[in-house]
Motif scaffolding. Structure first.
Motif, mmCIF file in Angstrom:
data_model
loop_
_atom_site.group_PDB
_atom_site.id
_atom_site.type_symbol
_atom_site.label_atom_id
_atom_site.label_comp_id
_atom_site.label_asym_id
_atom_site.label_seq_id
_atom_site.Cartn_x
_atom_site.Cartn_y
_atom_site.Cartn_z
ATOM 1 N N ALA A 29 1.002 -1.355 0.070
ATOM 2 C CA ALA A 29 -0.240 -0.603 -0.180
ATOM 3 C C ALA A 29 0.462 1.427 0.005
ATOM 4 N N VAL A 84 0.988 -5.300 3.299
ATOM 5 C CA VAL A 84 -1.086 -5.203 3.915
ATOM 6 C C VAL A 84 -0.553 -6.486 3.803
ATOM 7 N N LEU A 141 -5.043 -8.729 5.993
ATOM 8 C CA LEU A 141 -6.041 -6.955 5.703
ATOM 9 C C LEU A 141 -6.119 -6.781 4.526
ATOM 10 N N CYS A 148 -8.400 -3.572 2.979
ATOM 11 C CA CYS A 148 -7.496 -2.577 2.267
ATOM 12 C C CYS A 148 -7.378 -1.686 1.128
ATOM 13 N N LYS A 149 -8.483 -0.484 1.012
ATOM 14 C CA LYS A 149 -8.636 -0.340 -0.164
ATOM 15 C C LYS A 149 -8.113 1.227 -0.330
ATOM 16 N N CYS A 204 -8.856 4.669 1.726
ATOM 17 C CA CYS A 204 -9.459 4.138 3.635
ATOM 18 C C CYS A 204 -8.217 4.464 4.134
ATOM 19 N N VAL A 253 -5.571 4.067 7.357
ATOM 20 C CA VAL A 253 -4.860 2.854 7.413
ATOM 21 C C VAL A 253 -4.472 3.614 9.313
ATOM 22 N N VAL A 278 -4.089 5.314 1.927
ATOM 23 C CA VAL A 278 -3.904 4.569 1.495
ATOM 24 C C VAL A 278 -4.454 5.387 0.308
ATOM 25 N N VAL A 337 1.655 -2.977 7.121
ATOM 26 C CA VAL A 337 -0.141 -1.909 8.138
ATOM 27 C C VAL A 337 -0.957 -2.599 9.247
ATOM 28 N N SER A 345 -3.269 -1.929 11.187
ATOM 29 C CA SER A 345 -4.782 -2.107 10.790
ATOM 30 C C SER A 345 -5.840 -1.208 9.814
ATOM 31 N N VAL A 346 -6.919 -1.239 10.157
ATOM 32 C CA VAL A 346 -7.983 -0.643 9.234
ATOM 33 C C VAL A 346 -8.390 0.484 10.155
#
Length: 75
Positions: A6, A25, A29, A33-34, A37, A39, A54, A69, A71-72
């Motif tokens: 990411a 990533v 996740l 994870c997009k 979003c 993070v 991200v 990463v 967490s989201v």
């Protein structure tokens, strides 16, 4: 298939650090994870937990040492 990475812009950084940073990533996740979003990632020498945004997700076929990463923040 390589690892997913990411490109993340870190919130509230000094102007000299105002650039995207790449993070791995984790498998757990990948589905959440997009781009767009928020993070939580380790940042700097002390691995301080910082929030970031991200910008993009990509495949990384080369072996590089990157932090992951944590967490989201966005569901």
């Amino acid at each position: 298939m390589g690892r997913m990475t990411a490109s993340v812009i870190i919130e509230k950084t000094a102007f000299s650090f105002d650039k995207p940073y790449d993070y791995i990533v984790p498998e757990n996740l990948i589905d959440v994870c997009k781009p767009g979003c928020r993070v939580v990632v380790p940042f700097g020498k002390g691995n301080t937990k910082r929030q970031g945004l991200v910008l993009s997700i990509s495949n990384c076929d080369t072996v590089v040492e990157l932090k992951s990463v944590l967490s989201v923040a966005d569901a």
